[in-house]
Scaffold this active site. Structure first.
Site, PDB file in Angstrom:
ATOM      1  N   ASP A  75       0.887  -1.071  -0.450  1.00 62.87           N
ATOM      2  CA  ASP A  75      -0.094  -0.440  -0.069  1.00 62.87           C
ATOM      3  C   ASP A  75       1.177   1.044   0.196  1.00 62.87           C
ATOM      4  OD1 ASP A  75      -3.495   0.534   0.477  1.00 62.87           O
ATOM      5  OD2 ASP A  75      -2.098   1.755   1.069  1.00 62.87           O
ATOM      6  N   VAL A 104       3.016   2.380  -6.072  1.00 59.62           N
ATOM      7  CA  VAL A 104       3.084   1.622  -7.075  1.00 59.62           C
ATOM      8  C   VAL A 104       3.402   2.688  -8.720  1.00 59.62           C
ATOM      9  CG1 VAL A 104       1.833  -0.396  -6.143  1.00 59.62           C
ATOM     10  CG2 VAL A 104       1.063   1.203  -8.146  1.00 59.62           C
ATOM     11  N   TYR A 145     -10.667   8.738 -14.777  1.00 56.45           N
ATOM     12  CA  TYR A 145     -10.285   6.950 -14.023  1.00 56.45           C
ATOM     13  C   TYR A 145     -11.203   6.345 -15.617  1.00 56.45           C
ATOM     14  CZ  TYR A 145     -11.952   3.700 -10.800  1.00 56.45           C
ATOM     15  OH  TYR A 145     -11.586   2.526  -9.938  1.00 56.45           O
ATOM     16  N   LYS A 166      -8.986   3.042 -17.039  1.00 60.38           N
ATOM     17  CA  LYS A 166      -8.972   1.816 -16.749  1.00 60.38           C
ATOM     18  C   LYS A 166      -9.233   0.668 -17.698  1.00 60.38           C
ATOM     19  CE  LYS A 166      -9.772   0.820 -11.925  1.00 60.38           C
ATOM     20  NZ  LYS A 166      -9.081   0.627 -11.290  1.00 60.38           N
ATOM     21  N   THR A 220     -16.528   0.748  -0.500  1.00 63.18           N
ATOM     22  CA  THR A 220     -15.685   0.429  -0.056  1.00 63.18           C
ATOM     23  C   THR A 220     -14.329   2.804   0.601  1.00 63.18           C
ATOM     24  OG1 THR A 220     -13.886   0.989  -2.615  1.00 63.18           O
ATOM     25  CG2 THR A 220     -14.630  -0.801  -1.446  1.00 63.18           C
TER      26      THR A 220
HETATM   27  N1  LIG Z   1     -14.991   0.359  -4.993  1.00 62.12           N
HETATM   28  C1  LIG Z   1     -15.770   0.394  -6.145  1.00 62.12           C
HETATM   29  O1  LIG Z   1     -17.157   0.322  -6.014  1.00 62.12           O
HETATM   30  C2  LIG Z   1     -14.922   0.020  -7.064  1.00 62.12           C
HETATM   31  C3  LIG Z   1     -15.369  -0.022  -8.349  1.00 62.12           C
HETATM   32  C4  LIG Z   1     -14.691  -0.262  -9.253  1.00 62.12           C
HETATM   33  C5  LIG Z   1     -13.476  -0.897  -9.430  1.00 62.12           C
HETATM   34  N2  LIG Z   1     -12.494  -0.449  -7.995  1.00 62.12           N
HETATM   35  C6  LIG Z   1     -11.079  -0.832  -8.636  1.00 62.12           C
HETATM   36  O2  LIG Z   1     -10.953  -1.256  -7.334  1.00 62.12           O
HETATM   37  C7  LIG Z   1      -9.857  -1.383  -6.482  1.00 62.12           C
HETATM   38  C8  LIG Z   1      -9.669  -0.909  -4.904  1.00 62.12           C
HETATM   39  O3  LIG Z   1     -10.610  -0.109  -4.753  1.00 62.12           O
HETATM   40  P1  LIG Z   1     -10.834   0.241  -3.414  1.00 62.12           P
HETATM   41  O4  LIG Z   1     -12.742   0.957  -3.384  1.00 62.12           O
HETATM   42  O5  LIG Z   1     -10.708  -1.425  -2.333  1.00 62.12           O
HETATM   43  O6  LIG Z   1     -10.375   1.790  -2.622  1.00 62.12           O
HETATM   44  P2  LIG Z   1      -9.702   2.137  -1.335  1.00 62.12           P
HETATM   45  O7  LIG Z   1      -9.628   3.697  -1.505  1.00 62.12           O
HETATM   46  O8  LIG Z   1     -10.662   1.306   0.026  1.00 62.12           O
HETATM   47  O9  LIG Z   1      -8.088   0.753  -1.340  1.00 62.12           O
HETATM   48  C9  LIG Z   1      -7.395   1.450  -2.456  1.00 62.12           C
HETATM   49  C10 LIG Z   1      -5.862   1.937  -1.578  1.00 62.12           C
HETATM   50  O10 LIG Z   1      -5.355   1.805  -2.876  1.00 62.12           O
HETATM   51  C11 LIG Z   1      -3.992   2.531  -1.811  1.00 62.12           C
HETATM   52  N3  LIG Z   1      -3.286   2.850  -2.812  1.00 62.12           N
HETATM   53  C12 LIG Z   1      -3.383   4.360  -3.756  1.00 62.12           C
HETATM   54  N4  LIG Z   1      -2.521   4.305  -4.861  1.00 62.12           N
HETATM   55  C13 LIG Z   1      -1.811   4.088  -4.775  1.00 62.12           C
HETATM   56  C14 LIG Z   1      -0.179   3.893  -4.731  1.00 62.12           C
HETATM   57  N5  LIG Z   1       0.096   4.801  -5.728  1.00 62.12           N
HETATM   58  N6  LIG Z   1       0.400   2.652  -4.522  1.00 62.12           N
HETATM   59  C15 LIG Z   1      -0.140   1.351  -3.590  1.00 62.12           C
HETATM   60  N7  LIG Z   1      -1.257   1.812  -2.796  1.00 62.12           N
HETATM   61  C16 LIG Z   1      -1.949   2.923  -3.454  1.00 62.12           C
HETATM   62  C17 LIG Z   1      -4.834   3.247  -1.295  1.00 62.12           C
HETATM   63  O11 LIG Z   1      -3.908   3.658   0.281  1.00 62.12           O
HETATM   64  C18 LIG Z   1      -5.705   2.154  -0.104  1.00 62.12           C
HETATM   65  O12 LIG Z   1      -5.145   1.790   0.814  1.00 62.12           O
HETATM   66  C19 LIG Z   1      -8.896   0.133  -7.595  1.00 62.12           C
HETATM   67  O13 LIG Z   1      -7.921  -0.451  -8.509  1.00 62.12           O
HETATM   68  C20 LIG Z   1     -10.606   0.976  -7.893  1.00 62.12           C
HETATM   69  O14 LIG Z   1     -10.255   1.582  -9.091  1.00 62.12           O
HETATM   70  C21 LIG Z   1     -13.366  -0.213  -7.064  1.00 62.12           C
END
Ligand SMILES: NC(=O)c1ccc[n+]([C@@H]2O[C@H](COP(=O)([O-])OP(=O)(O)OC[C@H]3O[C@@H](n4cnc5c(N)ncnc54)[C@H](O)[C@@H]3O)[C@@H](O)[C@H]2O)c1
Length: 271
Positions: free
Chosen positions: A36, A63, A179, A183, A214
């Site tokens: 993270d 990352v 975004y 994606k 989330t």
């Molecule tokens: N929640 C949704 O509705 C949803 C829907 C579709 C896709 N997603 C995707 O799922 C994935 C996880 O999202 P989530 O909803 O669990 O969000 P979240 O915010 O709960 O978790 C995301 C995590 O990624 C970490 N992060 C951010 N930038 C980073 C970097 N540069 N290097 C390392 N870590 C980094 C953050 O610190 C956080 O802990 C993401 O790629 C998001 O785009 C989420």
């Protein structure tokens, strides 16, 4: 256990979907490198995994930074010497306050039977820095980790890479041009790499979740959430466990005939 003796890396695993995936992989016997951006978040998930009897190591890094990713791989490979599963999950959604306000106004106009007159003003006001940071995290981040993973997986002739896309990358999400574009790029990248490495025993797939409960959605006001639910036939947000189940399926041998695919748990939002 389906992943006994295997090593997995999950990026962005300090929260939400990534945390649930890290826990699920660990339950199936994998040793998990928990990445993270926020050190404490990664450490907290490592503690959780260890408390449940699993093996985990915190590997905090941005990352988006290729050199930091190389160091991260060197670090956990020096101890565990292999990587079987990489989940490129790290992500962020940057919503400008004025866009959120305009989303609320649009939701009210729709609820009143329309027409929708308020402009979102997202694409013409997004700052270069936000656009680039979104791409750096999602696209560059996925590329950096995949590049390092392939150096190991190609030699071992085995591996599974799972990239977190989104329905935004398939259907587009008004208000989030950066975004959605990032994606979509993740999906294209997934397919190109899947074709490149399939003959080496490496599978590359993507997950494109719908709206999942989330912290990523924390900035969405209630009226926008209600509008999302109204467009989701299942009538609710997804849970992180439901997305983790999809990741687990793509990580183990039940999906051995799948590569270059986009699995989309989305409650029917997109069909
Ligand atoms: N929640 C949704 O509705 C949803 C829907 C579709 C896709 N997603 C995707 O799922 C994935 C996880 O999202 P989530 O909803 O669990 O969000 P979240 O915010 O709960 O978790 C995301 C995590 O990624 C970490 N992060 C951010 N930038 C980073 C970097 N540069 N290097 C390392 N870590 C980094 C953050 O610190 C956080 O802990 C993401 O790629 C998001 O785009 C989420």
């Amino acid at each position: 256990m389906k992943l006994e003796d295997q090593v997995a890396l999950v990026t962005g695993a300090g929260s939400g979907i990534g945390r649930a995936i890290a826990l699920a992989l660990s339950v199936e016997g994998a040793r998990v490198a928990v990445n993270d951006l926020i050190d404490e978040s990664a450490e907290a998930v490592v503690k959780e995994i260890r408390a449940a009897g699993g093996f985990a190591m915190a590997v905090p890094a941005d990352v988006a930074d290729g050199r930091a990713v190389l160091k991260m791989f060197t670090r956990f490979l020096s101890e565990w010497d292999r990587v079987d599963v990489v989940v490129n999950n790290a992500g962020a959604l940057f919503l400008e306050p004025h866009v959120v306000t305009n989303m609320q106004a649009q939701a009210a106009e729709r609820a009143a039977g329309g027409p929708v007159r308020t402009p979102l003003e997202a694409t013409r006001t997004i700052e270069d820095g936000v656009w680039r940071r979104t791409f750096a995290i999602h696209v560059d981040g996925t590329f950096h980790c995949t590049r390092e993973a392939l150096k190991v997986m190609e030699v071992r002739r085995s591996g599974r890479i799972i990239n977190m896309a989104s329905i935004a990358g398939i259907g587009g999400l008004a208000g989030s041009p950066d975004y959605s574009a990032a994606k979509a790029a993740v999906i294209g990248f997934t397919k190109a790499v899947a074709r490149e490495v399939a003959h080496l025993g490496i599978r590359v797939n993507a997950i494109a979740p719908g709206f999942v409960d989330t912290p990523l959605l924390a900035d969405l006001p209630a009226s926008v959430r209600a509008a999302i639910l109204a467009q989701t036939p299942c009538g609710r947000l997804g849970t992180v466990e439901e997305i983790a189940a999809a990741a687990l399926f793509l990580a183990d041998d039940r999906s051995d005939f799948m590569t270059g695919q986009v699995l989309s748990p989305n409650g029917g939002y997109s069909m």
